[in-house]
Write a protein that holds these residues in place. Structure first.
Motif, mmCIF file in Angstrom:
data_model
loop_
_atom_site.group_PDB
_atom_site.id
_atom_site.type_symbol
_atom_site.label_atom_id
_atom_site.label_comp_id
_atom_site.label_asym_id
_atom_site.label_seq_id
_atom_site.Cartn_x
_atom_site.Cartn_y
_atom_site.Cartn_z
ATOM 1 N N TYR A 248 0.820 -1.201 0.000
ATOM 2 C CA TYR A 248 0.000 0.000 0.000
ATOM 3 C C TYR A 248 0.863 1.264 0.000
ATOM 4 O O TYR A 248 0.514 2.273 -0.604
ATOM 5 C CB TYR A 248 -0.922 0.005 1.230
ATOM 6 N N TYR A 249 2.005 1.178 0.704
ATOM 7 C CA TYR A 249 2.899 2.332 0.811
ATOM 8 C C TYR A 249 3.573 2.651 -0.528
ATOM 9 O O TYR A 249 3.636 3.818 -0.945
ATOM 10 C CB TYR A 249 3.967 2.045 1.879
ATOM 11 N N ALA A 252 1.543 4.567 -3.013
ATOM 12 C CA ALA A 252 1.265 5.922 -2.533
ATOM 13 C C ALA A 252 2.503 6.815 -2.599
ATOM 14 O O ALA A 252 2.409 8.000 -2.932
ATOM 15 C CB ALA A 252 0.734 5.861 -1.101
ATOM 16 N N GLN A 253 3.669 6.243 -2.288
ATOM 17 C CA GLN A 253 4.894 7.040 -2.215
ATOM 18 C C GLN A 253 5.607 7.151 -3.555
ATOM 19 O O GLN A 253 6.170 8.204 -3.877
ATOM 20 C CB GLN A 253 5.841 6.412 -1.181
ATOM 21 N N THR A 311 11.170 10.244 -1.776
ATOM 22 C CA THR A 311 10.172 9.984 -2.808
ATOM 23 C C THR A 311 10.832 9.452 -4.081
ATOM 24 O O THR A 311 10.199 9.386 -5.134
ATOM 25 C CB THR A 311 9.385 11.271 -3.136
ATOM 26 N N LEU A 372 -0.923 4.742 7.898
ATOM 27 C CA LEU A 372 -0.829 5.032 6.469
ATOM 28 C C LEU A 372 -2.162 5.536 5.933
ATOM 29 O O LEU A 372 -2.214 6.503 5.162
ATOM 30 C CB LEU A 372 -0.391 3.769 5.709
ATOM 31 N N SER A 373 -3.253 4.891 6.349
ATOM 32 C CA SER A 373 -4.576 5.313 5.895
ATOM 33 C C SER A 373 -4.879 6.740 6.354
ATOM 34 O O SER A 373 -5.412 7.551 5.592
ATOM 35 C CB SER A 373 -5.630 4.346 6.438
ATOM 36 N N THR A 376 -2.631 9.425 4.467
ATOM 37 C CA THR A 376 -2.777 9.517 3.004
ATOM 38 C C THR A 376 -4.235 9.677 2.598
ATOM 39 O O THR A 376 -4.577 9.466 1.434
ATOM 40 C CB THR A 376 -2.184 8.266 2.312
ATOM 41 N N ARG A 380 -6.763 15.069 3.186
ATOM 42 C CA ARG A 380 -5.617 15.729 3.810
ATOM 43 C C ARG A 380 -4.889 16.595 2.781
ATOM 44 O O ARG A 380 -4.549 16.136 1.689
ATOM 45 C CB ARG A 380 -4.640 14.711 4.392
ATOM 46 N N GLN A 383 -0.082 15.203 2.601
ATOM 47 C CA GLN A 383 -0.036 13.767 2.854
ATOM 48 C C GLN A 383 1.378 13.334 3.240
ATOM 49 O O GLN A 383 2.365 13.938 2.815
ATOM 50 C CB GLN A 383 -0.526 12.998 1.637
ATOM 51 N N ALA A 385 3.021 9.669 3.384
ATOM 52 C CA ALA A 385 2.997 8.210 3.266
ATOM 53 C C ALA A 385 4.090 7.544 4.085
ATOM 54 O O ALA A 385 3.991 6.355 4.404
ATOM 55 C CB ALA A 385 3.134 7.804 1.792
#
Length: 421
Positions: A248-249, A252-253, A311, A372-373, A376, A380, A383, A385
């Motif tokens: 999931y990370y 997102a990242q 990132t 994390l939820s 992210t 927001r 964010q 992550a």
């Protein structure tokens, strides 16, 4: 040379070691081989969406970890009473039947039953590490535990890749292949695996010790065990961020797709296997177990901080290739604990460790995925992550402080021998 080494020929010891490592490999591969198809099978059985299947998949993972937590000390105590061989063979036969059961599952209840059984039998790591302890001197145990970790890592590289390929045939094909591999390994062990625990080192089975609370109450009598046990739990909680959060990370990242996530996890598994196979033993021989743990945790803190603030996808892959250095920590912690208790309690110790690992596996998604939820969420404006990795880094720092405060094992081991004499 200990009693086990003296009663086994070099060939028998080599065969026993091979069987233990193959067993861990088969278990790890069997665990990984069903991961790619499990969501599809849940949707197929229940006729539900992917988001609903994800929730059920989380409950399945929790049932697996719960039974591993509850039954770890039981499996370990049984191996101290009856030896490692019957527990290995029973677990392998159970795995074979269990995966076939899930392959034929007509509804979701069968999957819950299957994952619960697999969780209980997944306490096979206790007998595996105990058998390696039986066949090695105290100084060599970290290397033996490292080989077990490497076998798991290699299995976890092969399993998901094979599961993805088999999933193109059928959502149930990976379960049947996992079942067949477990049965083949059972037959191999039936003829090739000699018992590693001499009868004179076995002890009476006690139900009061065959549970996490009883095992903790008994182990606390030994010097420094509670400190290492706390470090062990915290370290497991720290490193559980990868299986619970990475998928999931990373999107997102870094904006990765599922295939790239899979490649990154395979790289992590490969790095861990290489370090545990070729670096761990040399590090322990040169620096000792405690300093090796400190090196591994210090490196992990750096890696976690990189994931917290970076990132850069390129840097992320570089860290994935290096993260195997932290793979030296768990075997070394395991060896530190192993050297602080009598030889006839190795199974109980490893079963307790399995329970601690399962408890950390239960807690990790609640801590990291929730963070994390939250950080992210679409609403927001800013964010973050990397928040769960910042939490994991803090846990690693706490673990490092505990390890710094531990006493050397040599004096403690001498006291144990004097007391036994």
């Amino acid at each position: 040379m200990d009693d086990t080494q003296s009663i086994m020929t070099p060939r028998q010891r080599k065969m026993a070691t091979t069987f233990v490592l193959v067993t861990v490999f088969i278990y790890s591969m069997g665990f990984g081989i069903i991961m790619p198809v499990l969501p599809d099978l849940i949707m197929e059985l229940e006729g539900i969406s992917l988001s609903e299947a994800t929730l059920i998949g989380g409950y399945l993972a929790a049932s697996y970890a719960l039974f591993q937590f509850l039954l770890g000390p039981l499996i370990g105590n049984l191996s101290d009473k009856y030896g490692r061989r019957p527990i290995f063979l029973l677990s392998l036969l159970g795995f074979g039947i269990d995966y076939a059961l899930m392959g034929f599952a007509p509804n979701i209840i069968w999957l819950f039953i299957g994952r619960s059984i697999a969780g209980g039998l997944g306490a096979i790591f206790g007998p595996a590490n105990s058998a390696m302890a039986d066949m090695s001197s105290g100084e060599d145990r970290a290397k033996g535990f490292g080989l077990v970790g490497a076998a798991f890592g290699i299995g976890f590289i092969v399993g998901p890749a094979l599961g993805g390929l088999l999933g193109d045939i059928s959502t149930r094909a990976p379960f049947f292949v996992a079942s067949g591999l477990a049965i083949i390994n059972f037959l191999f062990g039936l003829f090739a695996f000699q018992e590693t625990l001499p009868k004179e080192k076995r002890r009476t089975f006690q139900f009061s010790r065959a549970n996490p609370v009883g095992a903790l109450a008994n182990l606390r009598k030994y010097p420094s065990i509670l400190g290492i046990a706390l470090a062990y739990f915290l370290w497991m909680l720290c490193t559980s961020i990868y299986p619970s959060t990475w998928a999931y990370y990373a999107p997102a990242q870094f904006g990765w797709d599922s295939k790239t996530v899979g490649y990154s996890l395979a790289l992590v598994g490969l790095s861990m296997a290489l370090v545990q196979t070729f670096v761990l033993g040399r590090s322990v021989a040169r620096y000792g177990e405690r300093k090796t743990v400190i090196i591994g945790i210090s490196a992990a803190i750096c890696f976690l901080l990189c994931y917290t603030i970076s990132t850069s996808a390129t840097l992320a892959f570089v860290v994935c290739a290096l993260v195997g250095v932290q793979g030296m920590v768990m075997p070394s912690l395991n060896a530190m604990m192993s050297r602080r208790i009598p030889d006839n309690m190795q199974g109980e110790l490893q079963g307790f460790n399995g329970s601690m690992g399962a408890l950390a596996t239960l807690a990790a998604p609640l801590v990291y995925n929730t963070a994390l939820s939250h950080f992210t969420a679409p609403e927001r404006s800013a964010q973050f992550a990397g928040a769960p990795f910042a939490i994991a880094a803090a846990v690693a720092v706490l673990t490092l402080i505990i390890v710094f405060r531990l006493k050397p094992a040599d004096k403690i081991r001498k006291k144990l021998k004097d007391a036994a004499a």
